[in-house]
Design a protein around this motif. Structure first.
Motif, PDB file in Angstrom:
ATOM      1  N   ARG A  57       7.468   2.509  59.483  1.00 48.16           N
ATOM      2  CA  ARG A  57       8.017   3.362  58.428  1.00 48.16           C
ATOM      3  C   ARG A  57       9.031   4.335  59.024  1.00 48.16           C
ATOM      4  O   ARG A  57       8.805   4.914  60.079  1.00 48.16           O
ATOM      5  CB  ARG A  57       6.893   4.156  57.749  1.00 48.16           C
ATOM      6  CG  ARG A  57       5.821   3.245  57.193  1.00 48.16           C
ATOM      7  CD  ARG A  57       4.603   4.026  56.787  1.00 48.16           C
ATOM      8  NE  ARG A  57       4.823   4.677  55.523  1.00 48.16           N
ATOM      9  CZ  ARG A  57       3.832   5.005  54.685  1.00 48.16           C
ATOM     10  NH1 ARG A  57       2.578   4.752  54.995  1.00 48.16           N
ATOM     11  NH2 ARG A  57       4.094   5.577  53.543  1.00 48.16           N
ATOM     12  N   ALA A  58      10.140   4.503  58.309  1.00 48.21           N
ATOM     13  CA  ALA A  58      11.188   5.395  58.802  1.00 48.21           C
ATOM     14  C   ALA A  58      10.733   6.847  58.736  1.00 48.21           C
ATOM     15  O   ALA A  58      10.198   7.290  57.712  1.00 48.21           O
ATOM     16  CB  ALA A  58      12.461   5.209  57.974  1.00 48.21           C
ATOM     17  N   VAL A  59      10.925   7.550  59.825  1.00 51.06           N
ATOM     18  CA  VAL A  59      10.602   8.984  59.866  1.00 51.06           C
ATOM     19  C   VAL A  59      11.738   9.703  60.584  1.00 51.06           C
ATOM     20  O   VAL A  59      12.515   9.095  61.316  1.00 51.06           O
ATOM     21  CB  VAL A  59       9.274   9.269  60.613  1.00 51.06           C
ATOM     22  CG1 VAL A  59       8.141   8.466  60.017  1.00 51.06           C
ATOM     23  CG2 VAL A  59       9.397   8.983  62.095  1.00 51.06           C
ATOM     24  N   THR A 111      16.870   3.164  58.383  1.00 51.25           N
ATOM     25  CA  THR A 111      16.519   3.350  56.971  1.00 51.25           C
ATOM     26  C   THR A 111      16.663   2.042  56.205  1.00 51.25           C
ATOM     27  O   THR A 111      15.823   1.693  55.357  1.00 51.25           O
ATOM     28  CB  THR A 111      17.404   4.436  56.338  1.00 51.25           C
ATOM     29  OG1 THR A 111      17.059   5.685  56.915  1.00 51.25           O
ATOM     30  CG2 THR A 111      17.210   4.522  54.820  1.00 51.25           C
ATOM     31  N   ASP A 114      13.759  -0.181  56.868  1.00 55.32           N
ATOM     32  CA  ASP A 114      12.590   0.356  56.150  1.00 55.32           C
ATOM     33  C   ASP A 114      12.683   0.000  54.663  1.00 55.32           C
ATOM     34  O   ASP A 114      11.703  -0.425  54.045  1.00 55.32           O
ATOM     35  CB  ASP A 114      12.550   1.879  56.345  1.00 55.32           C
ATOM     36  CG  ASP A 114      11.361   2.532  55.652  1.00 55.32           C
ATOM     37  OD1 ASP A 114      10.230   2.035  55.809  1.00 55.32           O
ATOM     38  OD2 ASP A 114      11.571   3.547  54.965  1.00 55.32           O
ATOM     39  N   TYR A 130      17.978   5.170  48.164  1.00 57.09           N
ATOM     40  CA  TYR A 130      17.187   5.192  49.406  1.00 57.09           C
ATOM     41  C   TYR A 130      17.945   5.867  50.549  1.00 57.09           C
ATOM     42  O   TYR A 130      17.353   6.228  51.551  1.00 57.09           O
ATOM     43  CB  TYR A 130      16.782   3.763  49.794  1.00 57.09           C
ATOM     44  CG  TYR A 130      15.421   3.700  50.435  1.00 57.09           C
ATOM     45  CD1 TYR A 130      14.276   3.795  49.663  1.00 57.09           C
ATOM     46  CD2 TYR A 130      15.280   3.576  51.810  1.00 57.09           C
ATOM     47  CE1 TYR A 130      13.020   3.767  50.238  1.00 57.09           C
ATOM     48  CE2 TYR A 130      14.022   3.540  52.400  1.00 57.09           C
ATOM     49  CZ  TYR A 130      12.898   3.637  51.604  1.00 57.09           C
ATOM     50  OH  TYR A 130      11.646   3.614  52.182  1.00 57.09           O
TER      51      TYR A 130
END
Lengths: 157, 263
Positions: A57-59, A111, A114, A130
């Motif tokens: 997951r993108a963070v 991103t 993701d 997004y």
């Protein structure tokens, strides 16, 4: 200064480091591991240049402690290519000229990957929404949106 | 940021014990607010107790007519959970408009409500839906939980474990986001329950509140045909983004949009 030991998998390689507790994930990646493809833009969790995948997951790695990534699988822009071949999303960014200065590109690509993990066939509106957490100050986003749609298509095939 | 000692307890009891044993301790959840303010050196906890290692605090479930969201469940998980989308779609929709995708992957419900930011989205969900905050010590009704600007009813060292939401007849959320931060300039959760309607407003005052004049005008149901009285600007927030008068206007507009969106 209080130090802690952190261990995680970065781009498929196990790493174990002793760092000050206040070390951010992006500092660990750039300063300890030399993975400077992940950029620090705003350092205030707005611009997304520092995005990496943590457990898929993108963070924003400027807003996560290295300690919080202990035990995690971390993927950075350097980990996307395989056998010298660009990841389909990277190739799509190149093909569609989705960058000018390139500073925001690593975070954009992360991103995009993701997004495709959540929605294999995103439409233009979905892609634009997004990208709320990624800033590009050069391109005006149009080619980035085109590249992500093309990259998603390439990832499906 | 200033130096601190990092703790990662595996149970709620260990987290509570760590807090008691440490001076100047603070709990860390997703860190999407706490870490930025620590980086700005506006907060300097000597001990940071990370709650992410406590599996019991995470996850969404439905128990009869109640949706239970674990304290450290990220916004993205609430937005995407099939059981939330099918029971309280307005709650999933609210979670989906917090911050941006990366913030939603890290930020958590308990982190949001414990901070009681005047512009945060979740306080409107809790107050509108009449939720109950579960802690390691007690249960607190949302009506009693948010007490002021960055103030809650939580005691020193008290740990939120979950938030339970009764499934309403229908609910809708609408917000006018700050285009840069995505925080609500004004956000409204409109809810119809068997006991009547609840209109909760965030962003407009120092603390989330119920628009009781709107609730009285609406009566028992969320009717888009109901005429709402003008909302007074007295005491509303004003800053470079919006005047008190503009926010007062937005309270009415967002309420109408929330009613229109309610399902």
């Amino acid at each position: 200064m209080s130090s802690i030991s952190v261990a995680m998998t970065v781009n498929g390689t196990r790493v174990s480091e002793s760092v000050p507790a206040r070390t951010l994930l992006v500092q660990l990646l750039r300063e300890q591991l030399g993975l400077t493809g992940t950029h620090v833009g705003c350092d205030t969790s707005q611009c997304g240049a520092c995005n990496v995948l943590v457990n898929g997951r993108a963070v924003k790695s400027c807003t996560m402690l290295a300690a919080q990534a202990d035990g995690a699988e971390v993927l950075t822009i350097e980990g996307l290519e395989s056998d010298g071949q660009l990841h389909p999303m990277q190739a799509a960014f190149k093909e569609h000229h989705a960058l000018q200065c390139g500073f925001c590109t690593p975070g954009m690509v992360i991103t995009a990957i993701d997004l495709v993990a959540n929605d294999a066939n995103p439409g233009e509106a979905t892609i634009r929404k997004y990208l709320e957490g990624n800033f590009c100050r050069c391109t005006g986003y149009h080619n980035i949106v085109k590249a992500i749609a093309a990259g998603a298509e390439a990832m499906r095939s | 940021m200033y130096d601190f000692t990092y703790h990662r307890p595996a149970t709620i009891a260990d987290a509570a014990a760590a807090f008691k044993a440490c001076a100047e301790a603070q709990f860390l959840s997703g860190g999407q607010t706490l870490l930025p303010i620590m980086k700005q050196r506006l907060a300097k906890p000597a001990n940071l107790i990370d709650l992410a290692g406590i599996a019991a605090l995470r996850g969404a479930s439905v128990d009869g007519q109640t949706v239970v969201i674990g304290a450290t469940t990220p916004h993205a998980d609430v937005a995407g959970a099939a059981e939330v989308r099918s029971t309280i779609p307005a709650l999933a929709a609210l979670a989906e408009c917090i911050g941006d995708p990366q913030v939603r992957n890290r930020g958590t419900i308990a982190g949001s409500i414990a901070n009681s930011d005047p512009s945060a989205d979740y306080p409107a969900a809790l107050l509108g839906l009449g939720a109950t905050v579960r802690t390691d010590r007690r249960e607190i009704a949302a009506d009693d939980f948010f007490t002021g600007l960055f103030e809650t009813a939580l005691e020193e060292g008290e740990i939120i474990t979950a938030v339970s939401f009764p499934v309403p007849k229908k609910a809708g959320y609408a917000k006018f986001p700050n285009p840069a931060s995505r925080y609500a300039i004004v956000g409204v959760m409109a809810v119809e329950t068997a006991a009547g309607v609840r209109i909760a407003v965030t962003g407009a005052r120092p603390c989330v509140f119920r628009a009781t004049s709107f609730e009285a005008a609406l009566g028992a149901s969320l009717s888009s045909a109901a005429a709402l009285p003008a909302f007074p600007a007295d005491g509303l927030n004003q800053d470079i983004h919006a005047s008190a008068e503009y926010r007062a206007h937005l309270v009415g507009v967002m309420t109408k949009r929330a009613i229109a969106a309610a399902t």
